[in-house]
Design an enzyme around this catalytic site. Structure first.
Site, PDB file in Angstrom:
ATOM      1  N   GLY A  72      21.055  36.751  11.914  1.00 31.46           N
ATOM      2  CA  GLY A  72      21.362  37.017  13.503  1.00 31.46           C
ATOM      3  C   GLY A  72      22.554  36.465  13.655  1.00 31.46           C
ATOM      4  O   GLY A  72      22.910  35.342  13.434  1.00 31.46           O
ATOM      5  N   GLN A 118      29.228  33.326  19.669  1.00 32.60           N
ATOM      6  CA  GLN A 118      29.371  32.664  18.292  1.00 32.60           C
ATOM      7  C   GLN A 118      30.441  32.664  17.738  1.00 32.60           C
ATOM      8  O   GLN A 118      30.921  31.857  16.722  1.00 32.60           O
ATOM      9  CB  GLN A 118      28.049  32.727  17.377  1.00 32.60           C
ATOM     10  CG  GLN A 118      26.815  32.281  17.709  1.00 32.60           C
ATOM     11  CD  GLN A 118      25.449  32.378  17.034  1.00 32.60           C
ATOM     12  OE1 GLN A 118      25.011  33.581  16.794  1.00 32.60           O
ATOM     13  NE2 GLN A 118      25.295  31.624  15.970  1.00 32.60           N
ATOM     14  N   CYS A 177      20.297  27.943  12.701  1.00 24.30           N
ATOM     15  CA  CYS A 177      21.480  28.649  13.519  1.00 24.30           C
ATOM     16  C   CYS A 177      22.695  28.590  12.734  1.00 24.30           C
ATOM     17  O   CYS A 177      23.106  27.489  12.496  1.00 24.30           O
ATOM     18  CB  CYS A 177      21.311  28.090  15.022  1.00 24.30           C
ATOM     19  SG  CYS A 177      22.739  29.149  15.980  1.00 24.30           S
ATOM     20  N   LEU A 178      23.524  29.547  12.631  1.00 27.74           N
ATOM     21  CA  LEU A 178      24.776  29.580  12.266  1.00 27.74           C
ATOM     22  C   LEU A 178      25.989  28.411  12.799  1.00 27.74           C
ATOM     23  O   LEU A 178      26.713  28.032  12.201  1.00 27.74           O
ATOM     24  CB  LEU A 178      25.360  30.706  12.095  1.00 27.74           C
ATOM     25  CG  LEU A 178      24.572  31.729  10.886  1.00 27.74           C
ATOM     26  CD1 LEU A 178      25.304  33.201  11.027  1.00 27.74           C
ATOM     27  CD2 LEU A 178      24.875  31.114   9.411  1.00 27.74           C
ATOM     28  N   HIS A 224      21.520  32.789  22.934  1.00 28.73           N
ATOM     29  CA  HIS A 224      22.961  32.463  22.785  1.00 28.73           C
ATOM     30  C   HIS A 224      23.654  33.441  24.051  1.00 28.73           C
ATOM     31  O   HIS A 224      24.679  32.730  24.353  1.00 28.73           O
ATOM     32  CB  HIS A 224      23.355  33.193  21.385  1.00 28.73           C
ATOM     33  CG  HIS A 224      23.207  32.364  20.330  1.00 28.73           C
ATOM     34  ND1 HIS A 224      23.756  30.992  20.343  1.00 28.73           N
ATOM     35  CD2 HIS A 224      22.609  32.306  19.151  1.00 28.73           C
ATOM     36  CE1 HIS A 224      23.395  30.349  18.886  1.00 28.73           C
ATOM     37  NE2 HIS A 224      22.526  31.294  18.466  1.00 28.73           N
ATOM     38  N   HIS A 266      15.844  34.006  20.010  1.00 34.12           N
ATOM     39  CA  HIS A 266      17.037  33.039  19.548  1.00 34.12           C
ATOM     40  C   HIS A 266      18.256  33.534  19.843  1.00 34.12           C
ATOM     41  O   HIS A 266      19.160  33.171  20.389  1.00 34.12           O
ATOM     42  CB  HIS A 266      16.859  32.957  18.084  1.00 34.12           C
ATOM     43  CG  HIS A 266      17.811  31.741  17.613  1.00 34.12           C
ATOM     44  ND1 HIS A 266      17.705  30.612  17.225  1.00 34.12           N
ATOM     45  CD2 HIS A 266      19.009  32.010  17.372  1.00 34.12           C
ATOM     46  CE1 HIS A 266      18.623  29.982  16.747  1.00 34.12           C
ATOM     47  NE2 HIS A 266      19.694  30.891  16.701  1.00 34.12           N
ATOM     48  N   GLU A 267      18.484  35.032  19.377  1.00 39.47           N
ATOM     49  CA  GLU A 267      19.938  35.647  19.805  1.00 39.47           C
ATOM     50  C   GLU A 267      20.016  35.632  21.227  1.00 39.47           C
ATOM     51  O   GLU A 267      21.056  35.424  21.969  1.00 39.47           O
ATOM     52  CB  GLU A 267      19.813  36.927  19.140  1.00 39.47           C
ATOM     53  CG  GLU A 267      19.926  36.841  17.454  1.00 39.47           C
ATOM     54  CD  GLU A 267      20.714  35.826  17.110  1.00 39.47           C
ATOM     55  OE1 GLU A 267      21.917  35.374  17.765  1.00 39.47           O
ATOM     56  OE2 GLU A 267      20.378  35.372  16.002  1.00 39.47           O
TER      57      GLU A 267
HETATM   58 NI    NI Z   1      21.613  30.920  16.349  1.00 40.72          NI
END
Ligand code: NI
Length: 182
Positions: free
Chosen positions: A47, A52, A108-109, A154, A150-151
């Site tokens: 995701g 991000q 998370c990236l 963000h 989670h997304e």
């Molecule tokens: Ni994330």
């Protein structure tokens, strides 16, 4: 079409509340969606949200079916890199969240090499628009419900580490600052 740089915590842009997307989509926004997908698959991740990559818009992409060796959320699971299920979530909104909760290990990236258990509602009902501007409503559970929450976080300027104790969070922030100097 490009793989973009992923912002790393504690970048202040990860803390902004993203702006709603207007339809019809401009070519620029369509480009952002393509870049999000390219960047997510390249990372690799399951995701990625527009903030991000430094774009303050309410867009996220997920692919909870496709999993490379590196992003399996369950070690017993077979990797299935060939099957892809790219989903685009625009202006997502939760209409309902279950009282029942579930705990999953999240990563998370934007917080590389860091994983922690987070407890969230186990099921959610989401309203969103797809890349064609079609409105959808659907209930999700399991890993998909986790990924969507989670997304969505963000887009609100929240990270999964916000659910951890201040002590743990500070340790992670210090580690990120040291390892990924920006
Ligand atoms: Ni994330």
């Amino acid at each position: 079409m490009a793989v973009r740089e992923i912002l790393i915590h504690p970048d202040a842009r990860l803390r902004e509340v993203a702006k709603p997307v207007e339809f019809p989509l401009s070519d620029e926004v369509k480009g952002v969606i393509q870049d999000l997908a390219d960047t997510m698959y390249d990372a690799p991740g399951v995701g990625l949200a527009a903030p991000q990559i430094g774009v303050s818009l309410r867009i996220a992409v997920t692919d909870t079916v496709w999993r490379s060796e590196e992003v399996r959320h369950n070690k017993d699971e077979e990797p299935c890199g060939e099957i892809r299920d790219l989903r685009v979530w625009i202006n997502p909104e939760f209409l309902w969240k279950s009282e029942e909760t579930a705990t999953w290990e999240e990563g998370c990236l934007s917080v590389p090499e860091t994983y922690a258990e987070v407890t969230r509602p186990a099921a959610v009902r989401l309203r969103w628009y797809d890349a064609e501007g079609m409105k959808h409503e659907q209930e999700f559970e399991g890993f998909q419900a986790v990924a969507l929450q989670h997304e969505f976080d963000h887009l609100e300027g929240r990270l999964f580490i916000d659910y951890l104790s201040p002590l743990k969070r500070n340790l992670i922030t210090k580690k990120m600052k040291k390892r990924f100097k920006s």
